[in-house]
Design a protein around this motif. Sequence first.
Motif, PDB file in Angstrom:
ATOM      1  N   PHE A 221     -10.893   8.515  -7.493  1.00 14.53           N
ATOM      2  CA  PHE A 221     -11.993   8.551  -6.526  1.00 14.53           C
ATOM      3  C   PHE A 221     -13.100   7.574  -6.901  1.00 14.53           C
ATOM      4  CE2 PHE A 221     -15.967  10.526  -4.840  1.00 14.53           C
ATOM      5  CZ  PHE A 221     -15.692  10.314  -3.496  1.00 14.53           C
ATOM      6  N   CYS A 224     -11.871   4.050  -6.296  1.00 11.31           N
ATOM      7  CA  CYS A 224     -11.162   3.778  -5.049  1.00 11.31           C
ATOM      8  C   CYS A 224     -11.730   2.538  -4.364  1.00 11.31           C
ATOM      9  CB  CYS A 224     -11.224   4.985  -4.112  1.00 11.31           C
ATOM     10  SG  CYS A 224     -12.838   5.291  -3.364  1.00 11.31           S
ATOM     11  N   LEU A 352      -3.588   2.806   2.790  1.00 10.86           N
ATOM     12  CA  LEU A 352      -3.884   4.096   2.165  1.00 10.86           C
ATOM     13  C   LEU A 352      -2.784   4.482   1.188  1.00 10.86           C
ATOM     14  CD1 LEU A 352      -5.104   6.413   5.092  1.00 10.86           C
ATOM     15  CD2 LEU A 352      -6.464   5.703   3.126  1.00 10.86           C
ATOM     16  N   TYR A 379      -9.024   0.518   1.436  1.00 11.25           N
ATOM     17  CA  TYR A 379      -8.523   1.825   1.859  1.00 11.25           C
ATOM     18  C   TYR A 379      -7.813   2.576   0.730  1.00 11.25           C
ATOM     19  CZ  TYR A 379      -8.980  -0.831   6.209  1.00 11.25           C
ATOM     20  OH  TYR A 379      -9.450  -1.624   7.220  1.00 11.25           O
ATOM     21  N   ALA A 381      -6.673   4.441  -2.786  1.00 14.29           N
ATOM     22  CA  ALA A 381      -7.199   5.362  -3.793  1.00 14.29           C
ATOM     23  C   ALA A 381      -6.084   5.861  -4.708  1.00 14.29           C
ATOM     24  CB  ALA A 381      -7.907   6.534  -3.117  1.00 14.29           C
ATOM     25  N   THR A 386      -2.226  10.532  -2.522  1.00 20.32           N
ATOM     26  CA  THR A 386      -2.315  10.357  -1.069  1.00 20.32           C
ATOM     27  C   THR A 386      -0.990  10.671  -0.390  1.00 20.32           C
ATOM     28  OG1 THR A 386      -3.934   8.593  -1.465  1.00 20.32           O
ATOM     29  CG2 THR A 386      -3.016   8.775   0.751  1.00 20.32           C
ATOM     30  N   GLN A 453     -11.043  10.416   1.349  1.00 18.66           N
ATOM     31  CA  GLN A 453     -10.420  10.129   0.056  1.00 18.66           C
ATOM     32  C   GLN A 453     -10.570  11.297  -0.902  1.00 18.66           C
ATOM     33  OE1 GLN A 453      -8.495   7.725   0.089  1.00 18.66           O
ATOM     34  NE2 GLN A 453      -9.382   5.689   0.213  1.00 18.66           N
ATOM     35  N   LEU A 457      -7.356  13.409  -2.205  1.00 14.02           N
ATOM     36  CA  LEU A 457      -7.006  13.299  -3.621  1.00 14.02           C
ATOM     37  C   LEU A 457      -6.880  14.670  -4.266  1.00 14.02           C
ATOM     38  CD1 LEU A 457      -9.262  10.290  -4.691  1.00 14.02           C
ATOM     39  CD2 LEU A 457      -6.770  10.321  -4.653  1.00 14.02           C
TER      40      LEU A 457
END
Length: 752
Positions: A221, A224, A352, A379, A381, A386, A453, A457
């Motif tokens: 995070f 990210c 993502l 985008y 992370a 994800t 996010q 996560l």
Amino acid sequence: MRPIRQILTFVIDLIVWCFVCIFQLDFNALRSWEMAQKKLDEQPMWVFVLFFCLMVVMAADQLKKTKNTAASFWGDAGIESFFTIPRKLGMLWLIVAVAATGFGLKIAESLDRYYFTQDDNFSQFMPGILVGCRAVWNGHFANWNPYQMLGAPLADVGTYALTYPLTYLSYGVAKNWFHDERLVVEVFCWLHLLLASAATYLLARKMRLWEPMAAAVAVCFSLCGYSLIAGRSWYYMTPTMFWFPVLLWLALEFSPSTAKWTWTAVTAISIGLFYHAGNVQMWVYGVGFWGLVLLLRKLREGWSWRGFAMCLPALLIGIGIAVPLLIPQWKATQGLERGTGGEGIERGLMSLLYPNPLVNSGLPNGWGTDTGAPGGQLYYAGTFFTLAWIAGLAVVAAGRDGVKAFRGNPFLGASVVALLLALGSKGGLWILHMKLPVLQAFAHPIKFLPFLQLFSLVLGALILQRAFAGTARTTLAGVSMFAVATLVMFYHASISSQAFYVWKDRPDSRVPAQMLKEIGQERIYPLAPWRSPGSGYSESLAHNFASVEQVQSIEGYEPLWRNKKPYSDISDAMVDDLAMVLRRYGVSRLVVHSSAEKPLLSQNKGANGNEQLPVAWVKQAMGTVDGEAIFKDDVIALYKISGAEPLARNEKNGQAIPLRIEGTSVVVDTSLIGGAETIMVNYFWRPGIVAKAGSQILELGADQFSRLLIKVPAGVGRVAVNYEVAWRDSLLVGMAVVGLGLLMGWNLLAKA
């Protein structure tokens, strides 16, 4: 086989399936990464949708063969333990998470010593923050910026975070520790992202993640793509990365049966300080999701409305802490026309899931300079959590107990809301968002990405944790997950070189001393495109670069002032007669950047419109100059403009009067004007402008061009012009709101 392990099998199968669908058995595209990326970028939306739909179908088929329900993946059994702090917080792993985040930031910094000072951070925010912090270091508060735009607002617009304590801490560290005040944005962003790592770790532990899994979530995070790429473009995004997990932790900590003043005080302070951190939009979203999680907990745990109301005193007190800035900010932005467009995350859906070079979706809204740079990292992370979150959504959608699953974990519903809003108009909720009061003034659904996010996560980590929970080597699995996730994020940090606009100049670039000497106390007009990817742009003193060098400029970069009267009248008048406007407002120096006549264009065609000036505009400006350049180097030429009106004059006889800037005050020497006279000071009038002779407030008004007219009594030798904000009045209102919150809290908590 447990359903969660089946999901992991689905993920592998679907990756292969998507690979085949995208390339349609034409594997010639795999001969180069560029061709493969183009294939992936052509259809991000449908690939993502089919990926999800197939997961639903396969998950539904598998769920028929098991007695477990979708709700079991989200902690439905023993939900009370979900909100119990583990006895061991794992402080060693907290330190590991923060250290890993610091190492990742150091990797990003290897790309650029001033990594976070790009785009608006470089051209708008850093100069404004320097003006405000320099003023405080000299013993006064900076309400306005007298160097830009005939007096631009500063503290009361809020975007420079000059009422936020950590801004001054960052400046102090940059100035006194690193001996470079221009590192203020770097220190600010580093500080908040390291704090974000610690706060996210504690939040993940609150959700009963193992120490290594919690540390992995914290690193993913805080490093990210939004933290790095949005953070280096708009510095005020990094406080969101810290304050939002703090608010979520507090939302999980709340319980009507054990409500205490300690929780109320900490929550109120967090809400209040978050408001002062630079961006109202992110505060509204963050506090909104805090309230949503609390509401979902109420529905799950069956609190009474009176019990739920015990969290309201904290909200009210937090708003009271925000009010001293909220009221001046509201006044400063009245009548402002704001754009409300912007793309969501649709183009970045595949980013993502996968990093560059597998996918390079590019930045939203056509932003950026280099189309080959990995803008899709915005985008990203970390793939693993994800993917697990998406798989979990598919299982919930396929299961018979999907509603039960949503009730089982408040983050699940919040993640879906964040996803739909982040998609913009494609998600549907953004259309409703744009019709609601307050929210309709906000732009860019991409700003929902950090909230999405964090939810995804944590949820993805919970799913993976349960996948490994029954194995014989649980500890090894957790440590391995942390190691792999951290290495992936280090790689991500090493390639996150894109920004919403990338300047080639850096904050340590210096304007030639001889040029500054030739400008002196005169006012300039910078003739340069709005953007340029070339070197030496900051020497033009365009945007807010004049503030860094303490030079007066008729131009500047402050959208909240630029689009309001009276400054908007200047912009309109310049189109008709640039020379007349420059002379009327005392511009006696023209700074010409080489890109004005020979524009240098970036690779991104979407940015090219801001990287060149109309030929007619350049001719108009050059028609004002008087003779040859008084200073010239490879990128800059400085000219005198003849016939400019003075910066201050005696209205009776037209005699020019000396004017200078002291700190953030405009000081006029009136010792030689004789008796009582009216003087014109070539700065804009607006509510809040005051003129003083010592402690005496002088009568002032405005002429037909909105310039200041001040009546100076006989015998006055010095007049100081300032902009004053009604901080005292807004502080009193804030104290009243805090008082109401305390009264409400006393009524609710004392009777609990």
